[in-house]
Scaffold this motif. Structure first.
Motif, mmCIF file in Angstrom:
data_model
loop_
_atom_site.group_PDB
_atom_site.id
_atom_site.type_symbol
_atom_site.label_atom_id
_atom_site.label_comp_id
_atom_site.label_asym_id
_atom_site.label_seq_id
_atom_site.Cartn_x
_atom_site.Cartn_y
_atom_site.Cartn_z
ATOM 1 N N LYS A 138 1.313 42.385 29.908
ATOM 2 C CA LYS A 138 1.986 41.615 30.946
ATOM 3 C C LYS A 138 1.178 41.687 32.236
ATOM 4 O O LYS A 138 0.269 42.506 32.372
ATOM 5 C CB LYS A 138 3.394 42.161 31.196
ATOM 6 C CG LYS A 138 4.326 42.087 29.991
ATOM 7 C CD LYS A 138 5.691 42.705 30.305
ATOM 8 C CE LYS A 138 6.611 42.637 29.099
ATOM 9 N NZ LYS A 138 7.924 43.261 29.382
ATOM 10 N N LEU A 139 1.532 40.828 33.181
ATOM 11 C CA LEU A 139 1.030 40.925 34.538
ATOM 12 C C LEU A 139 1.948 41.849 35.331
ATOM 13 O O LEU A 139 3.138 41.974 35.011
ATOM 14 C CB LEU A 139 0.995 39.552 35.212
ATOM 15 C CG LEU A 139 0.355 38.389 34.444
ATOM 16 C CD1 LEU A 139 0.542 37.094 35.228
ATOM 17 C CD2 LEU A 139 -1.106 38.653 34.169
ATOM 18 N N PHE A 140 1.427 42.484 36.376
ATOM 19 C CA PHE A 140 2.249 43.321 37.247
ATOM 20 C C PHE A 140 2.121 42.780 38.669
ATOM 21 O O PHE A 140 1.079 42.911 39.308
ATOM 22 C CB PHE A 140 1.792 44.776 37.189
ATOM 23 C CG PHE A 140 2.696 45.726 37.922
ATOM 24 C CD1 PHE A 140 3.933 46.079 37.394
ATOM 25 C CD2 PHE A 140 2.313 46.275 39.139
ATOM 26 C CE1 PHE A 140 4.772 46.965 38.056
ATOM 27 C CE2 PHE A 140 3.139 47.158 39.823
ATOM 28 C CZ PHE A 140 4.370 47.503 39.283
ATOM 29 N N VAL A 141 3.172 42.133 39.138
ATOM 30 C CA VAL A 141 3.152 41.481 40.442
ATOM 31 C C VAL A 141 4.421 41.828 41.194
ATOM 32 O O VAL A 141 5.532 41.673 40.668
ATOM 33 C CB VAL A 141 3.024 39.938 40.295
ATOM 34 C CG1 VAL A 141 3.035 39.268 41.660
ATOM 35 C CG2 VAL A 141 1.743 39.582 39.538
ATOM 36 N N ASN A 142 4.242 42.334 42.400
ATOM 37 C CA ASN A 142 5.367 42.678 43.275
ATOM 38 C C ASN A 142 6.349 43.631 42.588
ATOM 39 O O ASN A 142 7.570 43.478 42.684
ATOM 40 C CB ASN A 142 6.087 41.412 43.754
ATOM 41 C CG ASN A 142 7.015 41.697 44.931
ATOM 42 O OD1 ASN A 142 6.817 42.669 45.671
ATOM 43 N ND2 ASN A 142 8.028 40.857 45.101
ATOM 44 N N GLY A 143 5.809 44.589 41.856
ATOM 45 C CA GLY A 143 6.631 45.625 41.258
ATOM 46 C C GLY A 143 7.316 45.252 39.970
ATOM 47 O O GLY A 143 8.112 46.033 39.445
ATOM 48 N N HIS A 162 5.448 40.806 34.180
ATOM 49 C CA HIS A 162 5.688 39.410 33.812
ATOM 50 C C HIS A 162 4.996 39.102 32.492
ATOM 51 O O HIS A 162 3.776 39.240 32.379
ATOM 52 C CB HIS A 162 5.176 38.472 34.904
ATOM 53 C CG HIS A 162 5.804 38.704 36.251
ATOM 54 N ND1 HIS A 162 6.985 38.117 36.630
ATOM 55 C CD2 HIS A 162 5.416 39.490 37.282
ATOM 56 C CE1 HIS A 162 7.300 38.513 37.857
ATOM 57 N NE2 HIS A 162 6.356 39.352 38.282
ATOM 58 N N ALA A 163 5.754 38.649 31.519
ATOM 59 C CA ALA A 163 5.229 38.353 30.189
ATOM 60 C C ALA A 163 4.616 36.954 30.151
ATOM 61 O O ALA A 163 4.430 36.302 31.183
ATOM 62 C CB ALA A 163 6.330 38.508 29.155
ATOM 63 N N LEU A 174 -1.537 43.691 39.396
ATOM 64 C CA LEU A 174 -2.440 43.576 38.250
ATOM 65 C C LEU A 174 -2.355 42.157 37.713
ATOM 66 O O LEU A 174 -1.281 41.702 37.306
ATOM 67 C CB LEU A 174 -2.033 44.573 37.159
ATOM 68 C CG LEU A 174 -2.798 44.493 35.847
ATOM 69 C CD1 LEU A 174 -4.194 45.108 36.010
ATOM 70 C CD2 LEU A 174 -2.029 45.198 34.739
ATOM 71 N N VAL A 175 -3.488 41.457 37.720
ATOM 72 C CA VAL A 175 -3.508 40.079 37.209
ATOM 73 C C VAL A 175 -4.660 39.915 36.229
ATOM 74 O O VAL A 175 -5.724 40.494 36.389
ATOM 75 C CB VAL A 175 -3.642 39.049 38.352
ATOM 76 C CG1 VAL A 175 -2.440 39.125 39.287
ATOM 77 C CG2 VAL A 175 -4.933 39.222 39.131
ATOM 78 N N PHE A 176 -4.406 39.135 35.199
ATOM 79 C CA PHE A 176 -5.439 38.694 34.277
ATOM 80 C C PHE A 176 -5.555 37.185 34.416
ATOM 81 O O PHE A 176 -4.612 36.516 34.843
ATOM 82 C CB PHE A 176 -5.080 39.056 32.839
ATOM 83 C CG PHE A 176 -4.936 40.532 32.612
ATOM 84 C CD1 PHE A 176 -6.050 41.324 32.417
ATOM 85 C CD2 PHE A 176 -3.682 41.132 32.610
ATOM 86 C CE1 PHE A 176 -5.926 42.686 32.210
ATOM 87 C CE2 PHE A 176 -3.539 42.493 32.409
ATOM 88 C CZ PHE A 176 -4.672 43.280 32.214
ATOM 89 N N GLY A 177 -6.704 36.629 34.030
ATOM 90 C CA GLY A 177 -6.854 35.186 34.133
ATOM 91 C C GLY A 177 -8.284 34.748 33.932
ATOM 92 O O GLY A 177 -9.187 35.572 33.736
ATOM 93 N N VAL A 178 -8.512 33.459 33.995
ATOM 94 C CA VAL A 178 -9.866 32.919 33.938
ATOM 95 C C VAL A 178 -10.618 33.448 35.153
ATOM 96 O O VAL A 178 -10.199 33.197 36.291
ATOM 97 C CB VAL A 178 -9.845 31.383 33.934
ATOM 98 C CG1 VAL A 178 -11.266 30.832 33.917
ATOM 99 C CG2 VAL A 178 -9.041 30.861 32.745
ATOM 100 N N PRO A 179 -11.693 34.208 34.970
ATOM 101 C CA PRO A 179 -12.320 34.901 36.100
ATOM 102 C C PRO A 179 -12.659 34.007 37.278
ATOM 103 O O PRO A 179 -12.375 34.355 38.436
ATOM 104 C CB PRO A 179 -13.572 35.526 35.465
ATOM 105 C CG PRO A 179 -13.188 35.762 34.040
ATOM 106 C CD PRO A 179 -12.315 34.588 33.679
#
Length: 478
Positions: A11-16, A19-20, A206-211
């Protein structure tokens, strides 16, 4: 052990909040030892990145005002949690990246050490009091630079992410971390440890994505005041251009092509005992991996013969197997890239002394030694980032130094000699940010790590790493 289960819920981790993948694109995660897909990682949307930026902006305002002892307590707690969770994090790391489980455990231990080190180093971010006439005061203080965007690669995803997070958080900065999409489970576990340790919800994202999409979005925002990147020279140049528009502070730890100078007065057997495991550590996917071996003529043939024998016998396999000393390459692109470099060198006259071929169902490439490699071969000029050593003889110290400094890279260099005066000269004359003399041990929590020339600028690790996330302010009072 080779049948371990990949148990990460990505998942992403945004603002505590985690997010799936609902409503988001996803990217497959592969086990490089088998080539099989083990999971999918969600990719951040523009809305996710905007939310992360807003959270980082809020988080910085509160975190920079947090007492340094309170910051340190959270970082120490995170270090404890990482150690408690070593087996799980290391297993994820091996299944995502391929390195042997023992190396993965060592990487996790190093990450914990970084959080402990910077928890204490933050308390020593001293300023200065300047001498002034009676009744006047001038002081110099250090303050956190602001929200940070960090970008880390897949070769040491846990350790390099921790190196940036620990120093930035210790300095009082908030962070948006974008680790590699190839290794999301192990890197997510580091952020989970910080959250469980009590880090405020909006301080680390923590974010993942197209660099390219993520970097352009984050660096276009005035919220981000510092960019820390570890990776290739071309991507580093690209990020510097993006950062220039906002005059953002930049730390760049870029590629290397480390020379190793081996003189005829060294203890050759002891040197080879160090050389072979270091060359094939993490399948050669190390920015400071010893790669260009320049060996004095009198011991060159013996060096090649012994190095080749040890290379051919080096145990390769699934990193979860206890007998494995080298795992697969990290992704399906790497074996083809290595094959192209080896084929080019042989075509130009190099001797294939050991290895030189793919094998197995995963992304495996045999440990390889090339001898008598001509300077015009691509592999003598381009970082292979794989399990390949290249060797050439030299006659004089001056020739060896010239070859060591020939390329635009300047990250790490190594030399082996029992002559103390020569060692001093080599330390002075070799153009690199780090020089190892009779050792490959050049990285530690308290050690500045960084390069010169095309290998980047700025240091991570040590007090220098903390300073890179701080700005200096002079306050004068009459």
């Amino acid at each position: 052990m080779a049948t371990a289960t990949y148990d990460a819920d990505l998942k992403l981790f945004v603002n505590g909040a985690w997010h799936a993948s609902e409503g988001r694109d996803a990217q497959p995660v592969f086990n490089p030892a088998t080539g099989a897909t083990v999971a999918e990682v969600p990719l951040a949307t523009a809305a996710d990145l905007d939310e992360a930026l807003a959270a980082a902006d809020r988080g910085f305002k509160t975190w920079k005002a947090t007492d340094v002892e309170a910051r340190a307590a959270i970082l120490h707690k995170a270090a404890d949690l990482i150690r408690q969770r070593t087996d799980r994090i290391a297993t994820l790391l091996t299944m995502e990246q391929g390195k042997p489980l023992g190396e993965a455990r060592g990487e996790v231990a190093g990450a914990a050490q970084l959080f402990d080190y910077y928890a204490e180093e933050a308390k020593r971010a001293y300023g200065r009091v300047l001498v002034r006439p009676t009744g006047q005061r001038s002081i110099v203080i250090k303050q956190p630079v602001g929200p940070v965007a960090s970008f880390t690669p897949w070769n040491f995803p846990v350790y390099l992410m921790a190196k940036k997070l620990a120093a930035a958080l210790a300095a009082g900065c908030s962070v948006i971390a974008k680790p590699p999409e190839e290794t999301p489970g192990s890197t997510s576990a580091i952020v989970q440890a910080l959250a469980d340790a009590g880090l405020p919800a909006d301080v680390a994202q923590l974010v993942f994505g197209v660099p390219d999409t993520v970097s352009r979005h984050l660096l276009a925002s005035p919220v981000i005041r510092k960019v820390s990147f570890t990776g290739s020279v071309p991507v580093g140049r690209h990020l510097m251009k993006l950062a220039a528009d906002g005059l953002k502070r930049v730390t760049m730890e870029l590629g290397g092509h480390a020379p190793v100078l081996i003189f005829d007065d060294c203890d050759l057997d002891r040197t080879l005992d160090m050389v072979v495991p270091q060359k094939f550590r993490n399948a050669g996917q190390v920015c400071v991996s010893p790669t260009r071996f320049y060996v004095q003529q009198g011991i060159y043939d013996r060096f090649i013969k012994t190095f080749a024998e040890r290379t051919a016998a080096y145990p390769v396999g699934n990193g979860l197997e206890p007998t494995t000393k080298m795992g697969p390459l990290a992704n399906r692109r790497r074996p083809d890239a290595i094959s192209a470099l080896v084929d080019d060198a042989v075509a130009k006259g190099a001797t294939l002394a050991a290895g030189g071929e793919r094998f197995g169902d995963g992304f495996f490439y045999k440990p390889t030694l090339l001898a008598d490699v001509p300077l015009e071969a691509r592999i003598m000029n381009e970082e292979p980032f794989g399990p390949v050593a290249v060797a050439r003889p030299f006659a004089t110290e001056e020739e060896a130094i010239e070859q060591a400094n020939r390329l635009p890279y300047g990250l790490a260099a190594f030399a082996f000699t029992e002559n103390g005066r020569r060692a001093n000269r080599l330390g002075d004359l070799i153009e690199a940010g780090m020089v190892g003399l009779n050792t490959f041990n050049i990285s530690g929590a308290d050690t500045p790590f960084g390069g010169v020339k095309d290998s980047g600028f700025g240091s991570e690790g040590g007090p220098e790493g903390l300073d890179s996330y701080m700005v200096v302010k002079a306050i004068h009072q009459a």
